[in-house]
Design a protein around this motif. Structure first.
Motif, PDB file in Angstrom:
ATOM      1  N   GLY A 166       0.827  -1.192   0.000  1.00 39.05           N
ATOM      2  CA  GLY A 166       0.000   0.000   0.000  1.00 39.05           C
ATOM      3  C   GLY A 166       0.865   1.247   0.000  1.00 39.05           C
ATOM      4  N   PRO A 167       0.249   2.443  -0.008  1.00 39.97           N
ATOM      5  CA  PRO A 167      -1.197   2.678  -0.053  1.00 39.97           C
ATOM      6  C   PRO A 167      -1.823   2.077  -1.310  1.00 39.97           C
ATOM      7  CG  PRO A 167      -0.012   4.705   0.500  1.00 39.97           C
ATOM      8  CD  PRO A 167       0.995   3.711   0.058  1.00 39.97           C
ATOM      9  N   TYR A 168      -2.940   1.427  -1.132  1.00 41.23           N
ATOM     10  CA  TYR A 168      -3.534   0.672  -2.224  1.00 41.23           C
ATOM     11  C   TYR A 168      -4.088   1.572  -3.322  1.00 41.23           C
ATOM     12  CZ  TYR A 168      -2.959  -3.333   0.846  1.00 41.23           C
ATOM     13  OH  TYR A 168      -2.410  -4.307   1.649  1.00 41.23           O
ATOM     14  N   ILE A 169      -4.534   2.770  -2.966  1.00 40.47           N
ATOM     15  CA  ILE A 169      -5.035   3.679  -3.996  1.00 40.47           C
ATOM     16  C   ILE A 169      -3.918   4.046  -4.969  1.00 40.47           C
ATOM     17  CG2 ILE A 169      -4.574   5.815  -2.728  1.00 40.47           C
ATOM     18  CD1 ILE A 169      -7.694   5.061  -4.834  1.00 40.47           C
ATOM     19  N   THR A 170      -2.665   3.965  -4.515  1.00 42.16           N
ATOM     20  CA  THR A 170      -1.512   4.282  -5.354  1.00 42.16           C
ATOM     21  C   THR A 170      -0.966   3.047  -6.058  1.00 42.16           C
ATOM     22  OG1 THR A 170      -0.921   6.052  -3.807  1.00 42.16           O
ATOM     23  CG2 THR A 170       0.779   5.354  -5.363  1.00 42.16           C
ATOM     24  N   TYR A 171      -0.898   1.926  -5.350  1.00 39.88           N
ATOM     25  CA  TYR A 171      -0.182   0.759  -5.856  1.00 39.88           C
ATOM     26  C   TYR A 171      -1.041  -0.480  -6.096  1.00 39.88           C
ATOM     27  CZ  TYR A 171       3.793   3.456  -4.086  1.00 39.88           C
ATOM     28  OH  TYR A 171       4.709   4.449  -3.835  1.00 39.88           O
ATOM     29  N   GLU A 217     -12.040   4.765  -0.586  1.00 39.70           N
ATOM     30  CA  GLU A 217     -12.014   5.155  -1.997  1.00 39.70           C
ATOM     31  C   GLU A 217     -11.522   4.011  -2.866  1.00 39.70           C
ATOM     32  OE1 GLU A 217      -9.774   8.281  -5.051  1.00 39.70           O
ATOM     33  OE2 GLU A 217      -9.325   8.349  -2.901  1.00 39.70           O
ATOM     34  N   PHE A 218     -10.454   3.371  -2.441  1.00 42.06           N
ATOM     35  CA  PHE A 218      -9.899   2.255  -3.209  1.00 42.06           C
ATOM     36  C   PHE A 218     -10.919   1.125  -3.346  1.00 42.06           C
ATOM     37  CE2 PHE A 218      -7.566  -1.839  -3.121  1.00 42.06           C
ATOM     38  CZ  PHE A 218      -6.936  -1.745  -4.342  1.00 42.06           C
ATOM     39  N   VAL A 219     -11.547   0.763  -2.239  1.00 38.37           N
ATOM     40  CA  VAL A 219     -12.517  -0.336  -2.276  1.00 38.37           C
ATOM     41  C   VAL A 219     -13.675  -0.005  -3.207  1.00 38.37           C
ATOM     42  CG1 VAL A 219     -14.115  -1.708  -0.887  1.00 38.37           C
ATOM     43  CG2 VAL A 219     -11.853  -1.153   0.014  1.00 38.37           C
ATOM     44  N   ASP A 220     -14.185   1.221  -3.144  1.00 39.65           N
ATOM     45  CA  ASP A 220     -15.299   1.607  -4.004  1.00 39.65           C
ATOM     46  C   ASP A 220     -14.903   1.608  -5.477  1.00 39.65           C
ATOM     47  OD1 ASP A 220     -16.922   1.869  -1.807  1.00 39.65           O
ATOM     48  OD2 ASP A 220     -16.702   4.053  -1.661  1.00 39.65           O
ATOM     49  N   LEU A 221     -13.714   2.139  -5.784  1.00 33.82           N
ATOM     50  CA  LEU A 221     -13.250   2.143  -7.175  1.00 33.82           C
ATOM     51  C   LEU A 221     -13.076   0.725  -7.703  1.00 33.82           C
ATOM     52  CD1 LEU A 221     -10.617   5.023  -7.121  1.00 33.82           C
ATOM     53  CD2 LEU A 221     -12.861   5.065  -8.204  1.00 33.82           C
ATOM     54  N   ALA A 228      -3.397   6.708   5.975  1.00 32.46           N
ATOM     55  CA  ALA A 228      -4.314   7.634   6.629  1.00 32.46           C
ATOM     56  C   ALA A 228      -4.123   9.058   6.107  1.00 32.46           C
ATOM     57  CB  ALA A 228      -4.103   7.589   8.140  1.00 32.46           C
ATOM     58  N   LEU A 229      -2.873   9.487   6.004  1.00 34.25           N
ATOM     59  CA  LEU A 229      -2.607  10.822   5.472  1.00 34.25           C
ATOM     60  C   LEU A 229      -3.150  10.963   4.057  1.00 34.25           C
ATOM     61  CD1 LEU A 229       1.055  11.597   6.630  1.00 34.25           C
ATOM     62  CD2 LEU A 229      -1.049  12.682   7.435  1.00 34.25           C
ATOM     63  N   ASN A 230      -2.958   9.918   3.264  1.00 27.85           N
ATOM     64  CA  ASN A 230      -3.421   9.948   1.879  1.00 27.85           C
ATOM     65  C   ASN A 230      -4.943  10.082   1.816  1.00 27.85           C
ATOM     66  OD1 ASN A 230      -2.565   9.944  -0.821  1.00 27.85           O
ATOM     67  ND2 ASN A 230      -3.171   7.810  -1.078  1.00 27.85           N
ATOM     68  N   ARG A 282      -7.664  13.210   0.377  1.00 31.76           N
ATOM     69  CA  ARG A 282      -8.449  12.853  -0.804  1.00 31.76           C
ATOM     70  C   ARG A 282      -9.944  12.804  -0.486  1.00 31.76           C
ATOM     71  NH1 ARG A 282      -5.751  10.797  -5.110  1.00 31.76           N
ATOM     72  NH2 ARG A 282      -7.588   9.599  -5.719  1.00 31.76           N
ATOM     73  N   GLY A 283     -10.411  13.700   0.377  1.00 28.75           N
ATOM     74  CA  GLY A 283     -11.811  13.665   0.786  1.00 28.75           C
ATOM     75  C   GLY A 283     -12.790  13.765  -0.368  1.00 28.75           C
ATOM     76  N   ARG A 284     -12.549  14.680  -1.294  1.00 28.31           N
ATOM     77  CA  ARG A 284     -13.471  14.843  -2.437  1.00 28.31           C
ATOM     78  C   ARG A 284     -13.455  13.609  -3.345  1.00 28.31           C
ATOM     79  NH1 ARG A 284     -11.691  20.531  -4.836  1.00 28.31           N
ATOM     80  NH2 ARG A 284      -9.687  19.701  -4.159  1.00 28.31           N
ATOM     81  N   HIS A 285     -12.253  13.046  -3.546  1.00 27.70           N
ATOM     82  CA  HIS A 285     -12.166  11.827  -4.363  1.00 27.70           C
ATOM     83  C   HIS A 285     -12.927  10.676  -3.695  1.00 27.70           C
ATOM     84  CE1 HIS A 285      -8.654  14.240  -5.555  1.00 27.70           C
ATOM     85  NE2 HIS A 285      -8.780  13.677  -6.739  1.00 27.70           N
ATOM     86  N   MET A 286     -12.813  10.582  -2.367  1.00 24.20           N
ATOM     87  CA  MET A 286     -13.484   9.513  -1.643  1.00 24.20           C
ATOM     88  C   MET A 286     -14.996   9.628  -1.771  1.00 24.20           C
ATOM     89  SD  MET A 286     -12.646   8.231   2.214  1.00 24.20           S
ATOM     90  CE  MET A 286     -13.032   9.818   2.977  1.00 24.20           C
TER      91      MET A 286
END
Length: 390
Positions: A89-94, A117-121, A185-187, A191-195
């Motif tokens: 991880g971070p999984y949204i990146t990798y 966000e990652f899980v939803d995408l 967590a920082l990521n 990324r609140g709007r993306h989430m």
């Protein structure tokens, strides 16, 4: 639903990211607990590090080189395995290339993400293909979110069937978190709007429940006499995972509600925790401050074995329905490392070896593994118990 070339796979389980902090703990657990005849391998981008790890593990696992910057190596990894468990991880990146490769190859996939966000995408982009190939995509297979998901599942089993049910979960822990967890967590904070956009897109794709109702409201801070502590709402992925299990399983009843809290004994500590998270959220919006914070605790770092031995967690559940009220608890040792490694490893073993319900696509731990994983984790030292019934 059909499994693609399952008998032709070289390995039953491949652990990707095996040389990271949690990855090594998971590899050590598998080496100590894998049944005789299990074909498993460790994977990562550094063959040299993997070879050194294999030597420390007694030479049992195979070694596979795979790198998230090399998509073909990730696809080959998915083709070689029946089950892939990843700590990268971070999984949204990798993470997405591996999810896509597993969905396409009919390979079961497990991770430790706590990133909504990652899980939803991944649901929007890869659930349909995984259903076609028979792949099970199971996210959040560590402290996020197995104790909460299986704890709610265990609690529901103690309540009457076919009646409205209400379950509240209260989390306590004494532990440190890893550099990787901190980076994730920082990521997420940044990324609140993306989430929110990913969550809205998922809702457009998910089928609606026509007969049953399932809710997971955030709730409000309050004193919870049932656990003797202040209850502070936790806006983590855990409640979402419980909600998705409840949507998928009729055993949760015609009308199910779950609320998720941190349990804090003293109000000043509770208020301080809320203020601290709020401050971290604000700081995470600034790229320079985010980089500075990330440098304080780097991914791959974590506490010593001595510190981990002193760590613990407890999740208490209060469930009500049909005139019955139950109090249950899930508890164990160090949540962020030792127990997370145990949960990921036992989940991989369950998918590879157990007789499980026929599922595919993106599914939760409770839906994919349910009773079998409860039994495994209980045998491995994580306690699921009924404390009281009224």
């Amino acid at each position: 639903m059909s499994r693609l070339n399952e008998s032709d796979r070289a390995y039953d389980i491949v652990l990707f990211g095996a040389t990271g902090f949690v990855g090594e703990l998971t590899a050590e657990y598998l080496a100590a607990h894998a049944p005789e005849g299990l074909r498993w391998a460790i994977a990562g981008r550094s063959t040299e590090k993997l070879e050194r790890l294999r030597e420390r593990l007694g030479g049992a696992p195979g070694v596979l080189r795979a790198d998230v910057t090399d998509p073909e190596s990730v696809r080959e990894l998915a083709r070689l395995a029946r089950v892939v468990a990843t700590t990268v991880g971070p999984y949204i990146t990798y993470g997405e290339d591996l999810v896509a490769a597993c969905a396409d190859a009919g390979t079961d996939y497990l991770d430790l993400t706590g990133e909504p966000e990652f899980v939803d995408l991944m649901y929007v982009r890869h659930d349909a293909r995984a259903r076609e190939t028979g792949a099970r995509l199971v996210h959040a297979c560590g402290f996020d979110s197995i104790p909460h998901d299986l704890g709610a599942y265990f609690t529901v089993r103690q309540l009457p069937e076919d009646v409205p049910l209400r379950v509240d979960g209260y989390v306590r822990s004494q532990a440190m978190f890893s550099g990787g967890t901190f980076a994730s967590a920082l990521n997420q904070f940044a990324r609140g709007r993306h989430m929110l956009a990913a969550a809205r897109d998922r809702r457009r794709h998910e089928p609606r429940l026509m007969v049953r109702r399932v809710e997971a409201p955030l709730g409000a801070p309050r004193f919870a006499p049932e656990v003797g502590a202040w209850a502070i709402p936790l806006p983590t992925i855990d409640a979402q995972v419980v909600q998705r299990s409840a949507r998928a399983l009729a055993r949760y009843g015609p009308d199910f509600r779950y609320r998720h809290y941190a349990a804090v004994e003293r109000l000043p500590i509770a208020l301080g925790g809320v203020a601290g998270v709020s401050a971290l959220f604000a700081v995470a919006q600034l790229p320079s401050a985010r980089r500075w914070l990330s440098d304080r605790i780097k991914p791959g770092e974590g506490p010593s074995a001595e510190r981990r031995a002193k760590s613990w967690f407890s999740v208490r559940f209060v469930g009500e329905g049909g005139g019955r009220r139950v109090f249950t608890e899930v508890s164990g040792g160090d949540p962020g490392y030792d127990e997370t490694a145990k949960m990921l490893a036992e989940s991989a073993l369950s998918l590879a070896l157990d007789d499980l319900p026929k599922t595919s696509g993106q599914v939760t731990p409770a839906v994919a593994m349910g009773d079998a994983l409860l039994d495994r984790l209980g045998a491995a030292g994580i306690t699921f118990r009924v404390a009281a019934v009224r």
